[in-house]
Design an enzyme around this catalytic site. Sequence first.
Site, mmCIF file in Angstrom:
data_model
loop_
_atom_site.group_PDB
_atom_site.id
_atom_site.type_symbol
_atom_site.label_atom_id
_atom_site.label_comp_id
_atom_site.label_asym_id
_atom_site.label_seq_id
_atom_site.Cartn_x
_atom_site.Cartn_y
_atom_site.Cartn_z
ATOM 1 N N ARG A 33 12.653 2.530 3.855
ATOM 2 C CA ARG A 33 12.344 3.675 4.635
ATOM 3 C C ARG A 33 11.233 3.586 5.441
ATOM 4 O O ARG A 33 10.022 3.151 5.103
ATOM 5 C CB ARG A 33 12.374 4.759 3.390
ATOM 6 N N ASN B 280 6.594 6.466 8.836
ATOM 7 C CA ASN B 280 6.114 7.022 10.190
ATOM 8 C C ASN B 280 6.284 6.116 11.326
ATOM 9 O O ASN B 280 5.851 4.798 11.232
ATOM 10 C CB ASN B 280 4.376 7.214 10.276
ATOM 11 N N PRO B 281 7.230 6.118 12.308
ATOM 12 C CA PRO B 281 7.645 5.485 13.196
ATOM 13 C C PRO B 281 6.663 4.773 14.032
ATOM 14 O O PRO B 281 6.578 3.562 14.610
ATOM 15 C CB PRO B 281 8.890 5.944 13.999
ATOM 16 N N GLU C 194 3.309 -6.920 6.692
ATOM 17 C CA GLU C 194 3.238 -8.206 6.884
ATOM 18 C C GLU C 194 4.544 -8.892 7.533
ATOM 19 O O GLU C 194 4.313 -10.230 8.078
ATOM 20 C CB GLU C 194 2.683 -9.049 5.598
ATOM 21 N N GLY D 256 0.750 -1.362 -0.072
ATOM 22 C CA GLY D 256 0.076 -0.084 -0.141
ATOM 23 C C GLY D 256 0.910 1.059 0.126
ATOM 24 O O GLY D 256 0.773 2.110 -0.938
HETATM 25 MO MO1 MOS Z 1 -2.372 -9.116 2.975
HETATM 26 S S1 MOS Z 1 -2.904 -11.179 3.106
HETATM 27 O O1 MOS Z 1 -1.697 -8.955 1.455
HETATM 28 O O2 MOS Z 1 -3.929 -8.363 2.893
#
Ligand code: MOS
Length: 690
Positions: free
Chosen positions: A576, A579-580, A653, A500
């Site tokens: 990078r 946002n930590p 993930e 994303g």
């Molecule tokens: Mo994750 S299982 O790629 O939404």
Amino acid sequence: MTAIGEPLVRRDGARKVTGTATYAYETQAGTPVFCHPVQATVARGRIAAIHTAEAEVLDGVLDVITYRSAERLASTEDAELAVLQDREVAFRGQVIGLVIAETSEAARHGAELVFATYDEREHDTELAADRDDLYKPEKVNPAFPTDTATGDVDAAMASADVTVERTYRTAMYHNNPLEPHATTALWDNDLLTLWDSTQGVHPSRKAIAKVFGLPEERVRVVCPYVGGGFGSKGLPHANVVLAAMAARAHPGRPVKLALTRQQMFSLAGYRTPTIQRMRLGATRDGRLTAIGLDVVEQTSRIKEFAEQTALPSRMMYAAPNRRTTHRLAALDVPVPSWMRAPGECPGMFGPEVAMDELAHELGIDPVELRIRNEPEVDPESGNPFSSRHLVECLREGARRFGWDSRDPRPGVRLEDGWLVGTGVASSVYPSSTRPGSTAVVRFEGGRYVVEIGAADLGTGAWTVLPQIAAEALEVPAEEIDMRLGDTAYPKAAVAGGSAGTGTWGSAVFEAARTFRDKYGRDPADGAEADATTGDNPARKEYAMYAFGAQFAEARVHADTGEIRVPRLLGVFAAGRIVNPRTARSQFLGGMTMGLSMALHEESVWDPRFGQVVNHDLAEYHITVNADVDDIQAHWLDEHDPHVNPLGVKGIGEIGIVGTAAAVANAVFHATGARIRDLPITLDKVLPALP
Ligand code: MOS
């Protein structure tokens, strides 16, 4: 001005904790009607008769849709989505009817009154490695080769100084986001609007438009907030089709459908159980000569999903001989699907425990064994890694964890009745940036506005995307309004594959830079620029992955076998970090879910009936606060010029990858009990205790 790298608080945080964030089911769009699905009570067969009369006369019930009355869908290509189209039952819990009523209570009561009889057929729902009907899928999720072979693993195993040959098992797991799969659907003026809990408004729109044969512009999907998904909301399941079907049957009325927790165990996807036959061959000084992994897992009879479990074994370590295979059993079971790090998550259990077994066998420290097998280039493609700092993660983790003082002997540390041990495992997750997401930056009423059809499934997109725009615009992030989660905004890819931020962020960054170049620092009202994430030609030249190392301490009670994990520590090299604050949440969330996989989660399958028997949160155990004590996530300052213009690798993930192996290895070190099938429960540990 540095906006990227600031630990800004979540923009949606206050709205969520004060209950003012509107989730899909809560959408106000007129006087609603409510739906409740009716589910099959056999695992395989055909509906002989379905009795709806009692439900239909119930006070408040508007109608009952079955295969007899449901509209014929334009596309039944996706059998999971082709609901109520015929009499066939392919798994227990499959939808055979839908009750629509003025209240949710009446809908649910009505669903209980619908009664079906079946021509039942014998079902087969039990996965085993010795089934004679295992088949080789054409590809594994989403499009990887099913099998790979380099060199000769059999010969290398035969001539290796030391070998490990073991079978490991991971359980069936169900995604259990807090927010169930839920939709408010409205069919009005030939426009279908779905307020849906989804990880991708545009992918969802595309799938639903196809099922109903509607042009995409006649479907709008809106999703400002998601209460978790973990992949189970990556694409629509049957519940969304049902909601849309009900809306079309009741034009002008908003239709609400939320799966119950129990229904989620048959209708919202799950992670297949896996059986992993793992082979490692090595020289006496710990150089791997062979890596073999043969995976057996399941899919449903109606739709194939092939978890890519063997993938990480193809690229992780530098063995010259490697062989990986995937075989599937197509069973009378619900349709498996994505769950946080499909492939990598189960696929780093067997191999990373096997590495620990090999280290023990060789008398080499498990951190050192991994370092000795660090490849120069990607063993699979032969390409260099765009960046790979696994060794640095292992070393930094070992330093922070206090690994060096570890006594390598298992089962020797007893403290107040608890056997104490520590374990380590590697983590990996591919870094991908998808082409084709568009962002718009506009100056509107004295404010900057960023629009993109992204979905924030709880990961932080609301917060990090304006940070990325702020960096390029050279203004504080507070000066930017964010708009996302609606197909009214430009097309964006799914929130999945940890892609994303890299994907949408690249478009946002480019649009903001274009805007600044075009309009300078004093833009006129209405000034606008857009950009679309491009294809990354470097993808063909480099192998792109994030890496990590996870360390766990396990305490196993010497008398009762009770297992506690007082410490988990992960160090990640994931490009990078935008946002930590939100990043730390992602790492910790992943690690906690990995701990959950190690000790608690298991969908208990009853093959007699073909169903999960612990299908609620009372009996499907998930790690809670009381199970987590000292958990730390750290990361290296990693600059990768190749992955995307931002240098972002993706972090959603990787935190769950390797955690369960680290815990299993720690339990072995504590007790001497090598548990090769998850979850690690006290009944498995007890027989091995002194
Ligand atoms: Mo994750 S299982 O790629 O939404």
